[in-house]
Design a protein around this motif. Structure first.
Motif, mmCIF file in Angstrom:
data_model
loop_
_atom_site.group_PDB
_atom_site.id
_atom_site.type_symbol
_atom_site.label_atom_id
_atom_site.label_comp_id
_atom_site.label_asym_id
_atom_site.label_seq_id
_atom_site.Cartn_x
_atom_site.Cartn_y
_atom_site.Cartn_z
ATOM 1 N N ILE A 138 8.867 21.614 -4.582
ATOM 2 C CA ILE A 138 8.131 21.671 -3.315
ATOM 3 C C ILE A 138 6.781 20.970 -3.450
ATOM 4 N N PHE A 139 6.077 21.277 -4.536
ATOM 5 C CA PHE A 139 4.772 20.657 -4.759
ATOM 6 C C PHE A 139 4.900 19.142 -4.885
ATOM 7 N N GLY A 140 5.905 18.670 -5.630
ATOM 8 C CA GLY A 140 6.091 17.232 -5.791
ATOM 9 C C GLY A 140 6.374 16.538 -4.471
ATOM 10 N N GLY A 141 7.203 17.150 -3.625
ATOM 11 C CA GLY A 141 7.499 16.558 -2.327
ATOM 12 C C GLY A 141 6.265 16.438 -1.456
ATOM 13 N N LEU A 142 5.444 17.480 -1.432
ATOM 14 C CA LEU A 142 4.215 17.449 -0.634
ATOM 15 C C LEU A 142 3.208 16.450 -1.205
ATOM 16 N N LEU A 143 2.974 16.513 -2.518
ATOM 17 C CA LEU A 143 1.946 15.674 -3.120
ATOM 18 C C LEU A 143 2.250 14.194 -2.949
ATOM 19 N N GLN A 144 3.437 13.772 -3.307
ATOM 20 C CA GLN A 144 3.752 12.352 -3.229
ATOM 21 C C GLN A 144 3.783 11.847 -1.796
ATOM 22 N N SER A 145 4.245 12.671 -0.875
ATOM 23 C CA SER A 145 4.288 12.255 0.529
ATOM 24 C C SER A 145 2.885 12.085 1.097
ATOM 25 N N PHE A 146 2.005 13.045 0.826
ATOM 26 C CA PHE A 146 0.635 12.949 1.318
ATOM 27 C C PHE A 146 -0.091 11.762 0.692
ATOM 28 N N MET A 147 0.142 11.531 -0.593
ATOM 29 C CA MET A 147 -0.512 10.403 -1.247
ATOM 30 C C MET A 147 -0.010 9.075 -0.694
ATOM 31 N N LEU A 148 1.288 8.972 -0.427
ATOM 32 C CA LEU A 148 1.826 7.727 0.129
ATOM 33 C C LEU A 148 1.269 7.448 1.514
ATOM 34 N N LEU A 149 1.231 8.481 2.365
ATOM 35 C CA LEU A 149 0.702 8.270 3.708
ATOM 36 C C LEU A 149 -0.777 7.913 3.662
ATOM 37 N N PHE A 150 -1.542 8.590 2.813
ATOM 38 C CA PHE A 150 -2.966 8.284 2.717
ATOM 39 C C PHE A 150 -3.180 6.894 2.128
ATOM 40 N N PHE A 151 -2.367 6.511 1.129
ATOM 41 C CA PHE A 151 -2.524 5.183 0.541
ATOM 42 C C PHE A 151 -2.168 4.102 1.554
ATOM 43 N N LEU A 152 -1.183 4.360 2.405
ATOM 44 C CA LEU A 152 -0.871 3.428 3.483
ATOM 45 C C LEU A 152 -2.071 3.281 4.420
ATOM 46 N N LEU A 153 -2.752 4.392 4.699
ATOM 47 C CA LEU A 153 -3.952 4.350 5.531
ATOM 48 C C LEU A 153 -5.043 3.513 4.872
ATOM 49 N N LEU A 154 -5.274 3.712 3.579
ATOM 50 C CA LEU A 154 -6.297 2.936 2.878
ATOM 51 C C LEU A 154 -5.974 1.442 2.897
ATOM 52 N N LEU A 155 -4.718 1.108 2.656
ATOM 53 C CA LEU A 155 -4.321 -0.308 2.674
ATOM 54 C C LEU A 155 -4.488 -0.908 4.067
ATOM 55 N N TYR A 156 -4.215 -0.107 5.088
ATOM 56 C CA TYR A 156 -4.405 -0.597 6.461
ATOM 57 C C TYR A 156 -5.889 -0.843 6.746
ATOM 58 N N ILE A 157 -6.746 0.059 6.273
ATOM 59 C CA ILE A 157 -8.187 -0.117 6.475
ATOM 60 C C ILE A 157 -8.681 -1.387 5.780
ATOM 61 N N ILE A 158 -8.117 -1.683 4.604
ATOM 62 C CA ILE A 158 -8.538 -2.858 3.849
ATOM 63 C C ILE A 158 -7.946 -4.136 4.419
ATOM 64 N N LEU A 159 -6.628 -4.121 4.721
ATOM 65 C CA LEU A 159 -5.917 -5.336 5.129
ATOM 66 C C LEU A 159 -5.925 -5.585 6.629
ATOM 67 N N ARG A 160 -6.180 -4.527 7.413
ATOM 68 C CA ARG A 160 -6.326 -4.636 8.873
ATOM 69 C C ARG A 160 -5.035 -4.943 9.617
ATOM 70 N N ARG A 161 -3.913 -4.982 8.915
ATOM 71 C CA ARG A 161 -2.623 -5.214 9.568
ATOM 72 C C ARG A 161 -1.621 -4.215 9.023
ATOM 73 N N GLU A 162 -0.923 -3.543 9.950
ATOM 74 C CA GLU A 162 -0.052 -2.446 9.565
ATOM 75 C C GLU A 162 1.123 -2.916 8.721
ATOM 76 N N ARG A 163 1.785 -3.966 9.134
ATOM 77 C CA ARG A 163 2.952 -4.434 8.384
ATOM 78 C C ARG A 163 2.572 -4.987 7.025
ATOM 79 N N VAL A 164 1.437 -5.656 6.948
ATOM 80 C CA VAL A 164 0.969 -6.165 5.656
ATOM 81 C C VAL A 164 0.654 -5.005 4.719
ATOM 82 N N ALA A 165 0.051 -3.941 5.270
ATOM 83 C CA ALA A 165 -0.242 -2.752 4.466
ATOM 84 C C ALA A 165 1.049 -2.107 3.969
ATOM 85 N N ALA A 166 2.076 -2.048 4.826
ATOM 86 C CA ALA A 166 3.359 -1.472 4.417
ATOM 87 C C ALA A 166 4.006 -2.309 3.320
#
Length: 276
Positions: free
Chosen positions: A191-219
């Motif tokens: 349970i902990f692994g599922g929550l931790l990795q999912s939250f980190m992936l979504l947050f890292f996608l957010l950080l990449l979007y803030i840096i790259l300014r394009r959603e698909r490029v961040a993905a």
């Protein structure tokens, strides 16, 4: 054969070190970035504080059960130290999830609201909601698909091309099958692994979007990072395409079905990791 075996072990150790450094860098980036964004959101009065509190309470309960089932408890001095260590871990991860959720929730609700609709309904207690059921079922299918790609095909297909079998995963926890206590400990870890990795992936996608300014490029950038990370867990280059496909499936379930689908997929994936 002896020299070849030693070389294989050396490469495996080097790959493991690179993987640890990469994962540690990602975790530190998420931790520092989430603190900065959470402080900004709190100053601006943004964020679902009620949802963050419910998430933190759930994480605390999971870690309490994890500590409870981790070992046999004997009333002595060592048990008191064990209890304090468990409380430290519980407080750290409870605060970590609270901060990360406050960091990404306002942005996701404003920019990508469809990715947290079913998650918000779960937080509100809507476990029988049709959208919740849909995302859980779809996430389970994606999780099984990732297991097929990243574990079975990534190991089987290279052997068809003459690659030797990889070094066995010697720390695979066979003790999970010994008793209810061992199973419960592994299940809370899952349970902990599922929550931790999912939250980190979504947050890292957010950080990449803030840096790259394009959603698909961040993905795409997140997919490349995940592909490299998963490739480091395999012994042969022939397994890299399957690691890339597994990473693509993870990004796809997050991109198309949102946070709850991703949590379910990674939770299902961890059956293969935490249980033999």
């Amino acid at each position: 054969l002896g020299a070849a075996g030693d070389e294989q072990v050396t490469i495996a150790r080097y790959r493991e070190r690179v993987l640890v450094v990469l994962l540690l860098a990602i975790f530190i980036t998420v931790m520092v970035g989430s603190v900065l964004l959470a402080l900004r959101n709190l100053k601006l009065g943004r964020g679902d504080r009620k949802g963050a509190f419910r998430l933190a309470a759930f994480v605390s309960a999971v870690f309490f059960l994890n500590w409870l089932f981790a070992s046999h408890h004997v009333p002595n001095e060592s048990e008191a130290l064990n209890f304090l260590s468990g409380v430290q871990r519980m407080l750290f991860w409870t605060f970590f999830f609270w901060v990360v959720y406050l960091a990404f929730e306002p942005f996701v609700r404003r920019r990508w609201p469809d990715r947290i609709v079913s998650w918000n309904r779960v937080l509100a207690g809507g476990f029988r909601d049709p959208l919740v059921g849909r995302d859980i079922l779809i996430g389970a299918v994606f999780g099984l698909s990732v297991i097929l790609c990243n574990f079975y095909l990534a190991d089987l297909v290279p052997r068809w091309f003459g690659y030797p079998p990889g070094i066995p995963w010697l720390d695979q926890p066979a003790t999970r099958l010994l008793a209810i206590r061992s199973f419960a400990f592994g299940f809370t870890q899952q349970i902990f692994g599922g929550l931790l990795q999912s939250f980190m992936l979504l947050f890292f996608l957010l950080l990449l979007y803030i840096i790259l300014r394009r959603e698909r490029v961040a993905a795409i950038a997140l997919w490349v990072i995940m592909t490299v990370t998963l490739s480091l867990t395999h012994e042969t280059v022939a397994a890299v395409p399957f690691a890339a496909l597994a990473a693509l499936l993870v990004i796809l379930v997050l991109y198309r079905y949102g946070l709850l689908g991703l949590i379910t997929a990674i939770f299902i994936l961890h059956w293969q990791i935490f249980f033999p």
